[in-house]
Structures are given as structure tokens and as C-alpha cells.
Enzyme design. Structure first.
Site, short mmCIF file in Angstrom:
data_model
loop_
_atom_site.label_atom_id
_atom_site.label_comp_id
_atom_site.label_asym_id
_atom_site.label_seq_id
_atom_site.Cartn_x
_atom_site.Cartn_y
_atom_site.Cartn_z
N GLU A 1 0.84 -1.21 0.00
CA GLU A 1 0.00 0.00 0.00
C GLU A 1 0.88 1.26 0.00
O GLU A 1 0.73 2.15 0.83
CB GLU A 1 -0.98 -0.01 1.20
CG GLU A 1 -1.96 -1.17 1.10
CD GLU A 1 -3.17 -1.10 2.02
OE1 GLU A 1 -3.23 -0.19 2.88
OE2 GLU A 1 -4.08 -1.94 1.87
N GLU B 1 -4.99 -8.63 -0.59
CA GLU B 1 -5.80 -8.42 0.63
C GLU B 1 -7.25 -8.25 0.22
O GLU B 1 -7.55 -7.39 -0.61
CB GLU B 1 -5.33 -7.17 1.40
CG GLU B 1 -3.97 -7.35 2.03
CD GLU B 1 -3.55 -6.16 2.89
OE1 GLU B 1 -4.42 -5.43 3.40
OE2 GLU B 1 -2.33 -5.96 3.03
O1 AHR Z 1 -5.32 -6.03 6.80
C1 AHR Z 1 -5.25 -4.88 7.56
C2 AHR Z 1 -4.58 -3.73 6.83
O2 AHR Z 1 -5.36 -3.35 5.75
C3 AHR Z 1 -3.24 -4.00 6.23
O3 AHR Z 1 -2.19 -3.87 7.13
C4 AHR Z 1 -3.13 -2.96 5.17
O4 AHR Z 1 -2.32 -3.37 4.09
C5 AHR Z 1 -4.56 -2.70 4.77
O5 AHR Z 1 -4.88 -1.37 4.77
#
Ligand code: AHR
Length: 489
Positions: free
Chosen positions: A173, A297
Site C-alpha cells: 500500500e 488483501e
Molecule cells: O489487513 C489490515 C490492513 O489493511 C493491512 O495492514 C493494510 O495493508 C490494509 O490497509
């Protein structure tokens, strides 16, 4: 009655097993307590890793596990997590609750975990606050077999042979917690950092560049003007489902209205369009499709459970999560020609977990059971499906996938409707089913979930409410259910 036609002769792309991947971060009770309890714990463990959790993940045939973050990855300095535990440097986990991280779970422990589960490691490197040298030395430490300062250090720390490491992400990110960068700046940094991530001793890295947040199409476009197939094998996409669409008040994990339920599905399936549009942009810059898309994710993100640390992101998991997990997996299967991996957030005790723990107790969530049910799709060939649609005020309530492997067809179907069973007639072309095994995950109440005292409220059960005649399979699929059919000729 809804019709579904599965064309057993139209074999499409291979369903990469990595679509069923998982993510584990130094966040709340995911790594510590959830996975790692230390060797001196009274909880049965192997090298400090909980046996119950490792067994459950192994049974799921977890193909790949991403670590150490998430946002944590961009403030993680790997050298703090090696060597004698008593000598390991402590740090503040600034993203997640400001707690002290003692670094007792580091590189060696992560590879031990992957060996125990039988999965591939996927490591996220620190581009946000780490140096090029630090990243380069981590790769050397993990994968170089000859004599060098880093391989000597690894041997001194008890690991003679290098590990095999394929998947390596460069920054997480980077548009947000990983440095708040602009795509052009990140893209240049990516090119620089990846240069020094070397392939040693036949270990070939599969480098992953930080891709977009949700529908940030500009990020993908600008990134791919600069990052080319000879720099990266894949780019990542992160997308979370927020029932209300409002990050300030996301909604409760267990107490939700029917409207919130359908909104959760509505927001979950947005990922279909998001993936499609990113893939279109990717095609413009990479017409040969050499760069894959990794949804590294995804999952439901609710308000944290009342009374728990807000920085720990602990939430319960209900039949609603089972339904949205199935919808998501169907979308990844649909795009499996170019979506090469997807990792649900997160494996244990954080967000849409497959496992929850409390002290020595462990429970498998409804989401776990969906991953379990879907296992036969791994490495199957996706089959062409044509299905009638079903919806509740425009929100889809029917979703399905079919694949074939070793002459066995596997068909999964979800009825998300809260009140109505769905009658289905499924045909398989000239494939004549003769033997069918069916299983179902369902609950009378969509809020149903598993607790530490009652762990089987939502689980996989035998399903018998179907009949077949010739090439036709008639199914009466209960409301709020996910079913899987293993069909032999
Ligand atoms: O999964 C929780 C968080 O969500 C992670 O650390 C981040 O990459 C995303 O914003």
C-alpha cells in the site's frame, strides 16, 4: 426455477490454487497468540507454533501465506527478527495499537510455519522505511547458498541450507500506509529496489509491485507506464468490503439488519467490476498479459468487537461471511486466467479470519468452511457456465462456479437470499452424472456463528436435497447456503 448450464467440454483457464491464499500480519492477535505462542507455552506447539492452528491450516491445503504485513511490512526491519530471541530488538507497532513488538516471530519462524502448513511463503519487503541494501540483504540471507556475509549469518542462526522463496512483494500500500507515494514516485523506487532483489542458486523470485487501492484506476495506469514485465511478474490489488461503505461506521460483525446484509453483498461483488477495469488497463500496457493480478488483501471489514483493542481488528464471523466468501471466490475463479493469487485478510483473529482463538481454544469460522468446501476447485480447469440470475432489489443472490479435474466435475453454488429457497436445474451437456456427493454450509439464521463453547453451529454437512435424471441435476437449495457437488460420470 433457475437454469444453469455447465459446458463440460468448454474447459477455460486453470484455477490457480493460489486464489485460495491467506494473509498473516503482525497485527493484534494474528501472529502472537493466534499462530505463535512460543516454545514454553502450555498450548501444544511445534517450535512455538500452535499445533491446532497449523493442523487446521494444513487441512485447508493453504497454498500460500503472505507475511509480515500489511502496513506492518513497511516498518519491519528483518534483522531485528533473527538471532537469539533474548537479544532481539523491540519496536513499537505504530499501525496496530502501539503495542511493543518483541520480534520473537521472525524470518526463521515464518519459514517454520510455512513448512508446518505445507504452503508457499509470500514475503512483503519494506520499501516504505527500509533501504535498498536492507531488502537486498534479506533476499541474500534467505536464498543464497554459497559463502557470503548474509548466508554466514543465516548459518550462524541455525539454518544451513537456503530456503526457497518465490513470492516477494516490494512495498505494501505504497499509496497509503506504505509511504503515501504518488504512483510515478513509487514506480521509480520499485524499479530501483527490485534491481537488487537477486536470483541466487536457481531461486527465481516472482516479484510483486504494489498495485492499486480498490478502484484507483489512475494508480494502475501510471504504474504500468513505468513498470514493465521485465521488472515485475504481478501487481497487487487491495479491496475490502465495508457493509455501510462508511469507514467511520462500518457496521457490527454479528448484529446487522437485512438491509446491511444485502449491502454487504452489493459491496463485495463490486470487486468484479474493479478487477475487470484494472485488467483492461493492464491489457493496454501489457498486451501479452505477462503481468498477473494478485488480490493480496480482501475480505469483510466490520467494526471491532466491543471491548477489544480497536487497533487489533478482531471481529466475529457469521453465515454472512460464508456467503460473501463464496461470492468472492467465484469472482476470482471467473477471472482466473489473469488473477493469479488472492489472499484473504487475515488467517487468524483479524478481520475475516478462517480461525479464531482464545487462550488454548480454537474455532473454525464459517469462512473456513467455505474454503474447505471449495478445495476441489484448486488446480481444476474452469468450465464455461451460463446461469440465470436471481436478485433481491438488484443485489445478486445466486452465484456459482464449475471446474473439472481428473474427469470429476466440481460445482459450487450459493443462494444468498435470506427468505427463499432456490430451485435449480443444472445441465452438464453430454456429461451424464452417475455418482454425486453433495455438501452444504447453511444456517436458519444468517447471524449464526461459531463460538468457543459451541464450535459447530455453522459447518459443512451432507446435503441430500437433490435428484438427477439423465444429464439434469435438480437442486432445492436452501436460503442462505453454500453447496458443493462432486460429480462423477
Ligand atoms: O489487513 C489490515 C490492513 O489493511 C493491512 O495492514 C493494510 O495493508 C490494509 O490497509
Amino acid at each position: 426455477m433457475k437454469n444453469i448450464s455447465v459446458n463440460v467440454n468448454a474447459k477455460l483457464s486453470l484455477i490457480n490454487k493460489n486464489i485460495f491464499g491467506h494473509f498473516s500480519e503482525h497485527l493484534g492477535r494474528c501472529i502472537y497468540e493466534g499462530i505463535y505462542v512460543g516454545e514454553s507455552s502450555s498450548i501444544p506447539n511445534t517450535k512455538g507454533i500452535r499445533d491446532d492452528v497449523a493442523d487446521a491450516l494444513r487441512q485447508l491445503e493453504v497454498p500460500v501465506l503472505r507475511w509480515p504485513g500489511g502496513c506492518f511490512a513497511d516498518e519491519y526491519h528483518w534483522m531485528d527478527g533473527i538471532g537469539k530471541k533474548s537479544g532481539r530488538k523491540k519496536m513499537i507497532n505504530t499501525h496496530w495499537g502501539g503495542v511493543t513488538e518483541d520480534n520473537s516471530f521472525g524470518t526463521h519462524e515464518f519459514f517454520d510455519l510455512c513448512e508446518l502448513i505445507g504452503c508457499e511463503p509470500y514475503i512483503a519487503g519494506n520499501l516504505g522505511s527500509g533501504t535498498v541494501q536492507e531488502m537486498s540483504q534479506w533476499i541474500e540471507y534467505m536464498t543464497f547458498g554459497g559463502k557470503s556475509p548474509m548466508s554466514d549469518l543465516r548459518k550462524k542462526n541455525g539454518r544451513e541450507e537456503p530456503w526457497k522463496l518465490k513470492y516477494f512483494g516490494i512495498g505494501n500500500e505504497s499509496w497509503g500506509c506504505g509511504g503515501n507515494m504518488r504512483p510515478q514516485y513509487y514506480a521509480d523506487l520499485y524499479r530501483q529496489y527490485q534491481t537488487y532483489c537477486r536470483n541466487y542458486d536457481g531461486n527465481e523470485l516472482y516479484k510483486v509491485a504494489c498495485g492499486p487501492n480498490a478502484d484507483d484506476y489512475n494508480w494502475t495506469e501510471e504504474l504500468l507506464k513505468i513498470v514493465k514485465p521485465w521488472h515485475t511478474k504481478a501487481i497487487s490489488l487491495h479491496y475490502y468490503t465495508i457493509p455501510t461503505g462508511d469507514w467511520g461506521k462500518k457496521g457490527d460483525a454479528v448484529e446487522f439488519t437485512d438491509e446491511e446484509y444485502y449491502n454487504t453483498i452489493k459491496n463485495a461483488v463490486k470487486i468484479d467490476e474493479i478487477i475487470t477495469r484494472h485488467l483492461d488497463i493492464m491489457s493496454a500496457y501489457d498486451p501479452k498479459h505477462e503481468i498477473g493480478l494478485i488480490v493480496d488483501e480482501w475480505g469483510n471489514w466490520f467494526d471491532v468487537e466491543k471491548g477489544t483493542n480497536p487497533g487489533f481488528l478482531y471481529q466475529q464471523n457469521t453465515m454472512r461471511d460464508a456467503v460473501t466468501a463464496a461470492f468472492n471466490l467465484d469472482i476470482f475463479i471467473k477471472h482466473s486466467d489473469r488473477v493469479v493469487m488472492a489472499n484473504i485478510a487475515q488467517a487468524v483473529n483479524v478481520l475475516q479470519s478462517v480461525i479464531l482463538t482464545e487462550g488454548e481454544k480454537m474455532v473454525k469460522t464459517p469462512t473456513y468452511h467455505v474454503f474447505d468446501l471449495y478445495r476441489p476447485h484448486m488446480e481444476g480447469e474452469k468450465l464455461f457456465i451460463c446461469a440465470d440470475s436471481s436478485d433481491k432489489d438488484g443485489v445478486p443472490t445466486l452465484s456459482c462456479s464449475a471446474s473439472v479435474k481428473d474427469d470429476t466435475v466440481f460445482f459450487t453454488v450459493t443462494n444468498a437470499d435470506l427468505n427463499n429457497d432456490e430451485e435449480l436445474e443444472v445441465t452438464f451437456g453430454d456429461f451424464m452424472p452417475s455418482k454425486i456427493k453433495a455438501e452444504i454450509i447453511t444456517a436458519d439464521d444468517i447471524h449464526e456463528h461459531n463460538t468457543f463453547d459451541s464450535s459447530e453451529n455453522v459447518t459443512v454437512n451432507k446435503f441430500e436435497n437433490f435428484a438427477f435424471n439423465g444429464n439434469k441435476l435438480k437442486i432445492k437449495l436452501p436460503k442462505s447456503s453454500v453447496a458443493g457437488f462432486t460429480i462423477k460420470q
